[in-house]
Every structure is written in C-alpha cells, then in structure tokens.
Design a protein around this motif. Structure first.
Motif, PDB file in Angstrom:
ATOM      1  N   ALA A 153       0.853  -1.184   0.000  1.00  0.00           N
ATOM      2  CA  ALA A 153       0.000   0.000   0.000  1.00  0.00           C
ATOM      3  C   ALA A 153       0.890   1.234   0.000  1.00  0.00           C
ATOM      4  O   ALA A 153       2.014   1.214   0.525  1.00  0.00           O
ATOM      5  CB  ALA A 153      -0.913  -0.005   1.228  1.00  0.00           C
ATOM      6  N   SER A 154       0.425   2.313  -0.592  1.00  0.00           N
ATOM      7  CA  SER A 154       1.275   3.487  -0.783  1.00  0.00           C
ATOM      8  C   SER A 154       1.666   4.172   0.519  1.00  0.00           C
ATOM      9  O   SER A 154       2.623   4.948   0.543  1.00  0.00           O
ATOM     10  CB  SER A 154       0.572   4.497  -1.696  1.00  0.00           C
ATOM     11  OG  SER A 154      -0.659   4.910  -1.130  1.00  0.00           O
ATOM     12  N   ASP A 155       0.944   3.899   1.616  1.00  0.00           N
ATOM     13  CA  ASP A 155       1.273   4.539   2.888  1.00  0.00           C
ATOM     14  C   ASP A 155       2.042   3.614   3.829  1.00  0.00           C
ATOM     15  O   ASP A 155       2.171   3.895   5.023  1.00  0.00           O
ATOM     16  CB  ASP A 155      -0.005   5.033   3.578  1.00  0.00           C
ATOM     17  CG  ASP A 155      -0.996   3.915   3.866  1.00  0.00           C
ATOM     18  OD1 ASP A 155      -0.807   2.804   3.326  1.00  0.00           O
ATOM     19  OD2 ASP A 155      -1.956   4.145   4.628  1.00  0.00           O
ATOM     20  N   VAL A 156       2.599   2.523   3.293  1.00  0.00           N
ATOM     21  CA  VAL A 156       3.347   1.556   4.096  1.00  0.00           C
ATOM     22  C   VAL A 156       4.815   1.613   3.682  1.00  0.00           C
ATOM     23  O   VAL A 156       5.131   1.745   2.503  1.00  0.00           O
ATOM     24  CB  VAL A 156       2.780   0.134   3.906  1.00  0.00           C
ATOM     25  CG1 VAL A 156       3.634  -0.897   4.610  1.00  0.00           C
ATOM     26  CG2 VAL A 156       1.345   0.078   4.424  1.00  0.00           C
ATOM     27  N   ALA A 157       5.724   1.509   4.652  1.00  0.00           N
ATOM     28  CA  ALA A 157       7.148   1.681   4.363  1.00  0.00           C
ATOM     29  C   ALA A 157       7.765   0.492   3.634  1.00  0.00           C
ATOM     30  O   ALA A 157       8.491   0.659   2.659  1.00  0.00           O
ATOM     31  CB  ALA A 157       7.908   1.941   5.663  1.00  0.00           C
ATOM     32  N   GLN A 158       7.498  -0.729   4.098  1.00  0.00           N
ATOM     33  CA  GLN A 158       8.148  -1.920   3.559  1.00  0.00           C
ATOM     34  C   GLN A 158       7.242  -2.635   2.548  1.00  0.00           C
ATOM     35  O   GLN A 158       6.020  -2.541   2.630  1.00  0.00           O
ATOM     36  CB  GLN A 158       8.492  -2.891   4.689  1.00  0.00           C
ATOM     37  CG  GLN A 158       9.621  -2.438   5.606  1.00  0.00           C
ATOM     38  CD  GLN A 158      10.954  -2.399   4.919  1.00  0.00           C
ATOM     39  OE1 GLN A 158      11.578  -1.341   4.824  1.00  0.00           O
ATOM     40  NE2 GLN A 158      11.416  -3.530   4.427  1.00  0.00           N
ATOM     41  N   TRP A 159       7.874  -3.361   1.631  1.00  0.00           N
ATOM     42  CA  TRP A 159       7.105  -4.242   0.746  1.00  0.00           C
ATOM     43  C   TRP A 159       6.386  -5.275   1.607  1.00  0.00           C
ATOM     44  O   TRP A 159       6.981  -5.840   2.532  1.00  0.00           O
ATOM     45  CB  TRP A 159       8.021  -4.946  -0.252  1.00  0.00           C
ATOM     46  CG  TRP A 159       8.775  -4.023  -1.158  1.00  0.00           C
ATOM     47  CD1 TRP A 159      10.120  -3.843  -1.200  1.00  0.00           C
ATOM     48  CD2 TRP A 159       8.223  -3.161  -2.155  1.00  0.00           C
ATOM     49  NE1 TRP A 159      10.449  -2.908  -2.148  1.00  0.00           N
ATOM     50  CE2 TRP A 159       9.301  -2.477  -2.762  1.00  0.00           C
ATOM     51  CE3 TRP A 159       6.926  -2.892  -2.605  1.00  0.00           C
ATOM     52  CZ2 TRP A 159       9.128  -1.542  -3.783  1.00  0.00           C
ATOM     53  CZ3 TRP A 159       6.751  -1.959  -3.616  1.00  0.00           C
ATOM     54  CH2 TRP A 159       7.833  -1.303  -4.197  1.00  0.00           C
ATOM     55  N   THR A 160       5.134  -5.536   1.306  1.00  0.00           N
ATOM     56  CA  THR A 160       4.344  -6.451   2.142  1.00  0.00           C
ATOM     57  C   THR A 160       3.926  -7.724   1.412  1.00  0.00           C
ATOM     58  O   THR A 160       3.670  -8.739   2.053  1.00  0.00           O
ATOM     59  CB  THR A 160       3.071  -5.753   2.646  1.00  0.00           C
ATOM     60  OG1 THR A 160       2.315  -5.269   1.525  1.00  0.00           O
ATOM     61  CG2 THR A 160       3.426  -4.589   3.568  1.00  0.00           C
ATOM     62  N   HIS A 161       3.844  -7.682   0.070  1.00  0.00           N
ATOM     63  CA  HIS A 161       3.366  -8.834  -0.688  1.00  0.00           C
ATOM     64  C   HIS A 161       4.335  -9.163  -1.818  1.00  0.00           C
ATOM     65  O   HIS A 161       5.040  -8.286  -2.336  1.00  0.00           O
ATOM     66  CB  HIS A 161       1.983  -8.550  -1.286  1.00  0.00           C
ATOM     67  CG  HIS A 161       0.896  -8.453  -0.261  1.00  0.00           C
ATOM     68  ND1 HIS A 161       0.756  -7.374   0.584  1.00  0.00           N
ATOM     69  CD2 HIS A 161      -0.117  -9.317   0.072  1.00  0.00           C
ATOM     70  CE1 HIS A 161      -0.287  -7.558   1.373  1.00  0.00           C
ATOM     71  NE2 HIS A 161      -0.829  -8.726   1.091  1.00  0.00           N
ATOM     72  N   VAL A 162       4.353 -10.432  -2.199  1.00  0.00           N
ATOM     73  CA  VAL A 162       5.249 -10.884  -3.262  1.00  0.00           C
ATOM     74  C   VAL A 162       4.501 -11.822  -4.191  1.00  0.00           C
ATOM     75  O   VAL A 162       3.676 -12.634  -3.759  1.00  0.00           O
ATOM     76  CB  VAL A 162       6.506 -11.576  -2.658  1.00  0.00           C
ATOM     77  CG1 VAL A 162       6.120 -12.778  -1.809  1.00  0.00           C
ATOM     78  CG2 VAL A 162       7.479 -11.968  -3.747  1.00  0.00           C
ATOM     79  N   ILE A 163       4.808 -11.706  -5.490  1.00  0.00           N
ATOM     80  CA  ILE A 163       4.193 -12.547  -6.519  1.00  0.00           C
ATOM     81  C   ILE A 163       5.311 -13.132  -7.385  1.00  0.00           C
ATOM     82  O   ILE A 163       5.941 -12.410  -8.164  1.00  0.00           O
ATOM     83  CB  ILE A 163       3.239 -11.741  -7.431  1.00  0.00           C
ATOM     84  CG1 ILE A 163       2.226 -10.954  -6.588  1.00  0.00           C
ATOM     85  CG2 ILE A 163       2.542 -12.656  -8.422  1.00  0.00           C
ATOM     86  CD1 ILE A 163       1.443  -9.926  -7.406  1.00  0.00           C
ATOM     87  N   PRO A 164       5.631 -14.417  -7.283  1.00  0.00           N
ATOM     88  CA  PRO A 164       6.608 -15.028  -8.196  1.00  0.00           C
ATOM     89  C   PRO A 164       6.050 -15.052  -9.617  1.00  0.00           C
ATOM     90  O   PRO A 164       4.892 -15.432  -9.825  1.00  0.00           O
ATOM     91  CB  PRO A 164       6.774 -16.443  -7.637  1.00  0.00           C
ATOM     92  CG  PRO A 164       6.237 -16.395  -6.242  1.00  0.00           C
ATOM     93  CD  PRO A 164       5.141 -15.377  -6.267  1.00  0.00           C
ATOM     94  N   VAL A 165       6.851 -14.645 -10.604  1.00  0.00           N
ATOM     95  CA  VAL A 165       6.351 -14.583 -11.986  1.00  0.00           C
ATOM     96  C   VAL A 165       7.209 -15.390 -12.958  1.00  0.00           C
ATOM     97  O   VAL A 165       6.927 -15.400 -14.163  1.00  0.00           O
ATOM     98  CB  VAL A 165       6.239 -13.123 -12.470  1.00  0.00           C
ATOM     99  CG1 VAL A 165       5.206 -12.374 -11.648  1.00  0.00           C
ATOM    100  CG2 VAL A 165       7.590 -12.409 -12.433  1.00  0.00           C
ATOM    101  N   GLY A 166       8.258 -16.069 -12.468  1.00  0.00           N
ATOM    102  CA  GLY A 166       9.076 -16.887 -13.344  1.00  0.00           C
ATOM    103  C   GLY A 166      10.156 -16.080 -14.046  1.00  0.00           C
ATOM    104  O   GLY A 166      10.400 -14.913 -13.749  1.00  0.00           O
ATOM    105  N   ASN A 167      10.785 -16.716 -15.021  1.00  0.00           N
ATOM    106  CA  ASN A 167      11.906 -16.093 -15.747  1.00  0.00           C
ATOM    107  C   ASN A 167      11.371 -15.345 -16.962  1.00  0.00           C
ATOM    108  O   ASN A 167      11.504 -15.786 -18.106  1.00  0.00           O
ATOM    109  CB  ASN A 167      12.919 -17.156 -16.151  1.00  0.00           C
ATOM    110  CG  ASN A 167      14.219 -16.541 -16.634  1.00  0.00           C
ATOM    111  OD1 ASN A 167      14.411 -15.325 -16.572  1.00  0.00           O
ATOM    112  ND2 ASN A 167      15.129 -17.372 -17.107  1.00  0.00           N
ATOM    113  N   VAL A 168      10.753 -14.201 -16.717  1.00  0.00           N
ATOM    114  CA  VAL A 168      10.144 -13.384 -17.764  1.00  0.00           C
ATOM    115  C   VAL A 168      10.589 -11.938 -17.557  1.00  0.00           C
ATOM    116  O   VAL A 168      11.181 -11.590 -16.538  1.00  0.00           O
ATOM    117  CB  VAL A 168       8.600 -13.469 -17.709  1.00  0.00           C
ATOM    118  CG1 VAL A 168       8.131 -14.903 -17.945  1.00  0.00           C
ATOM    119  CG2 VAL A 168       8.076 -12.944 -16.364  1.00  0.00           C
TER     120      VAL A 168
END
Length: 475
Positions: free
Chosen positions: A426-441
């Motif tokens: 979220a734009s008002d949060v300091a750290q990255w909170t979520h991750v999405i693996p997308v492969g070698n692209v």
C-alpha cells in the motif's frame, strides 16, 4: 524550494492519516492485510543461508574491541595530525590498518587486494593546511560479476572539540573507530569466501573536515564506470547507551538490540527539477534507489542471527544525517548510513576532560563491543546478501497506455537471474508487504490497479538470494 514544499505537504498528509487512524473502526495502516486487497502472498523476509550464518557467527566482539583499542592508542587520528610518526597520528593509524588488511588478504587465495589511494587536498574550512588524504581499501573481487560493486565503509580519522587541532588527543573510539572496526572485521572474514560480485571494505579519511576521503573514492569509482549498486556507511555504531539530552546530560537510555539506518528520499543531488517533478507526479517520493536499498537492508538485517532490529529513518535531503554515504549519493550510487539508536554527545567531538563529575571524550570505556559486533552482523547480512544476489532490475516500466484496473510491468533481463518476483505494498506503508513469483520473464500483468499500490521488481538467483527491488519510474 520544490522538495521543501513537498516535505511540508507530506507532514500534513501524515497528520491527517494519523488522525483518521484514530477514528472508531479505523484499520491500522501498517497492517499488511488491510486495503487494498491483491494477489500474491505476504512477503517473508530473506533469512541467512548456512554460509552467511557462518560468516556472521565469526564476527568477534573481542576483535572489535582490539581494533578500537589499537586505533585509540595512536592518540589522535585527526586528518591534520602527523603522517610520518610511527606511533602517533593518522599516518601511524593508516599504516596499521593497511598492514592488517594485507594480512587478511593473504588468506584470500588472490581474491583480495589492498590499496592505499591518496590525493592532496588543498586547505579549506577547518582543514587549515594542504593535506594528503589517504584511504585504505581492501577489494574482494567478484568471481562472476566483478564490475558490480558493493561498499562498506567507516572513517578512521577522529577529532576533538577543535576540528583543526592535529596535536592534542582525539581518541575517536566510537566516532569512528567503531565503523572502521566493522570494515576490518568483515574484510577478515569474507576474505576466505568466494563472492559472486565485488565487495570493497573501505576505511576512509578526512570525514570530519568535509567527507574528503569518501568523496575521492566515490568520484574515482564514478570516473571508472563502476556499477556501485549499494554503499553502507557505519558512523558512530559502537555504543548501546546514550543520553536523553545535550552533551553532559546524565539521564541515559539503553537500546542494545536496535540500529538506526538513515535513508535518503528524493535524490536531489542527481535528479533535475523535471525528474523530481516526474517522480512526485507518480507518487515515487518514497521509492528512490536509496529507499530500495534501505528496504532491502531492513529486511535482511533484522533476524535471529543478527539479533538486531534495523530502525529505518526516512529523511528528505535537507534533513538527511550527514556522513560518507552522502559522497556516494552525490555520484548517483544508492547509499545508507548506520548510527547507534541513542547518542551521547559528551562522547563525540569533545576534548577529553571532566566537567562537574561528567567524563567528556570519545573513550573506549563508553563502547559496547557486543553491540558493535551485532551491528557488524547487520552489515554482513546486508552486504553478503547483496553481493550474492542478481543485480537490481533496471529500466522497470509501468504500462500506462491503456485504462485498466490491472498493472503491466516490464524490465530488462538481469544477468544470472533465475526468476523474478513482483513486490507490492500500500502506498502509505514503508516496507514491501506482498510478493508474486512470476518466473523467468521480463513482462507480467498483475491483477491490481497501479492507482492503488506501489510496485517493484526483484531478481532471484538460482540459490535463492534476492535483489533489492527496481521501481517503475518509466512508463
């Protein structure tokens, strides 16, 4: 003017956000499972692998103590002190540091080299005479990507109350024997390991009079076309006990398991007004390369092996804590500064004396070597994780050509990356909170609106090490 107006607006927005969060039924804005909902899973911080754990466990408080004690024994390490006396002054300290680094390099099977680059700095400000500025740098050459470089640094010069005094004692135990000790201890340990990319362990001079040594180093690296993707500055990292007021205040506060990290926001030294305006227009004030390095450092430096929490201090340029990291920021290199959480100003930039029963002076007795070693572990975790991961993705772009509630990102392929991940918050949060693996692209579409979140792309190596995130400035 422009960055200042933005900072004022940001403060207003923060006060509004805090006020709203206190309304009945309001959600905590720092909780990662609040708005906006989106794809992926909660980000789990990277943990040290067995090799890194072994490296960190070798950091020795007794060796930290021995280094600082030896540095203090030179009496003064003022940039203006004697450079040829074998036992007193900055020259004796320089030669001892270089000899220690050479000893570490001898165990590296040729991977580590030691240099003492120098130049003549003309008199300016508190530097009252033309002076040779000498750095001591141990370089562990990368076996796969030698031109990608990470730097850890402390300054070995010291000062007392009079910044032009090159004669009287200036012990410099905490400022900055503590940071110098971290560069040296990490060089000792990492010399026997094979790093994929190049690591430079720097002990620089002339910091107190104007960041001269670090400016020289950063300028030389820039001129050589070096790809410096991260610099860690350790300045005043040796004491867990500080005071609650000005120099001489006897009220103390102790925090042995936290380290502050100062991180630049809008890079006003290297971005034009047009670039700054573009950054603000897409809400990227909190997503400079230095901020991405800071997020990475907070993630990998806070764990059970370091036994520390990295406390991030986001600062706009005009309020940024000064130090050698500034020299690298001015050359466009991401850099952060580590400093103990609570300082005691009776033990910084002071003549050694007793006033009303209060001991002044930057003396060894005020250092906490266990704490200093834990700060070394934070640096080691960040430095090694950076150096073994693929580089930060470049030319990350967000497709804004069509109206859609999805977000399409593209980026350049990264050497030695096995796959990539999209991180978001979220734009008002300091750290990255979520991750999405997308492969070698090098292109992917995320089922989340670019209007509702901040996105980044990080590269993942075959051994699991992950890079800092690249932010989509282009569109």
């Amino acid at each position: 003017m422009f960055p200042g107006r933005f900072f004022t607006s940001l403060c207003v927005l923060l006060h509004v956000s805090i006020a709203l969060s206190q309304l009945p039924g309001a959600q905590d804005p720092l909780t990662p499972d609040t708005w906006p909902p989106g794809p992926g899973q909660l980000l789990v911080p990277q943990q040290p692998n067995p090799e890194l754990t072994s490296i960190l466990n070798q950091i020795d408080p007794a060796r930290i103590e021995a280094i600082i004690t030896k540095l203090v024994s030179f009496g003064t390490r003022s940039t203006l002190s004697n450079q040829t006396d074998p036992v007193r002054g900055i020259g004796a300290a320089r030669d001892w540091i270089a000899s220690q680094m050479q000893e570490f390099a001898s165990a590296s099977n040729g991977r580590m080299t030691v240099d003492v680059p120098n130049y003549l700095q003309t008199a300016t400000g508190s530097l009252t005479s033309d002076t040779i500025i000498s750095n001591v740098v141990a370089t562990l050459k990368g076996s796969q990507e030698p031109n990608r470089i990470y730097v850890v640094s402390g300054h070995y010069d010291s000062r007392n109350t009079n910044n032009s005094d090159g004669i009287n004692d200036a012990p410099g135990a905490d400022d900055d024997g503590s940071g110098t000790a971290i560069s040296m201890e990490l060089a000792r340990i990492m010399a026997t390991h094979d790093s994929k990319t190049t690591i430079m362990f720097a002990c620089v001079a002339g910091e107190e009079q104007g960041l001269f040594g670090s400016n020289f180093m950063a300028e030389q690296l820039k001129a050589a076309g070096a790809d410096v993707q991260g610099m860690l500055d350790n300045d005043i990292v040796g004491a867990s006990k500080g005071s609650t007021g000005p120099a001489g205040d006897t009220n103390s506060i102790v925090d042995p398991f936290s380290i502050r990290m100062f991180v630049q926001g809008v890079p006003t030294d290297v971005e034009t007004l047009t670039q700054i305006q573009s950054r603000v227009s897409i809400g990227a004030e909190n997503d400079s390369p230095a901020r991405q390095l800071g997020r990475f450092a907070a993630e990998v430096g806070t764990n059970s092996v370091t036994n520390m929490t990295v406390q991030t201090v986001w600062r706009p340029d005009r309020f940024l804590r000064g130090g050698d990291h500034e020299s690298f920021l001015k050359q466009g290199f991401p850099a952060v500064r580590f400093t103990e959480p609570n300082e005691d100003f009776a033990h910084q930039h002071q003549d050694v004396r007793v006033v009303d029963g209060v001991q002044f002076g930057d003396l060894v007795e005020f250092c906490d070597f266990e704490f200093n070693a834990r700060v070394g572990k934070v640096n080691g975790a960040v430095l090694w994780s950076l150096a073994q991961a693929p580089g930060t993705p470049q030319n990350v772009a967000m497709d804004t050509s069509v109206l859609t509630n999805n977000s399409t990102l593209t980026w350049d392929a990264v050497l030695n990356a096995a796959s990539y991940e999209i991180v978001w918050r979220a734009s008002d949060v300091a750290q990255w909170t979520h991750v999405i693996p997308v492969g070698n692209v090098t292109k992917t579409t995320v089922l989340l609106s670019k209007d509702n979140a901040q996105f980044g792309v990080r590269a993942v190596g075959s051994d699991g090490f992950k890079s800092p995130a690249g932010f989509p400035f282009a569109g």
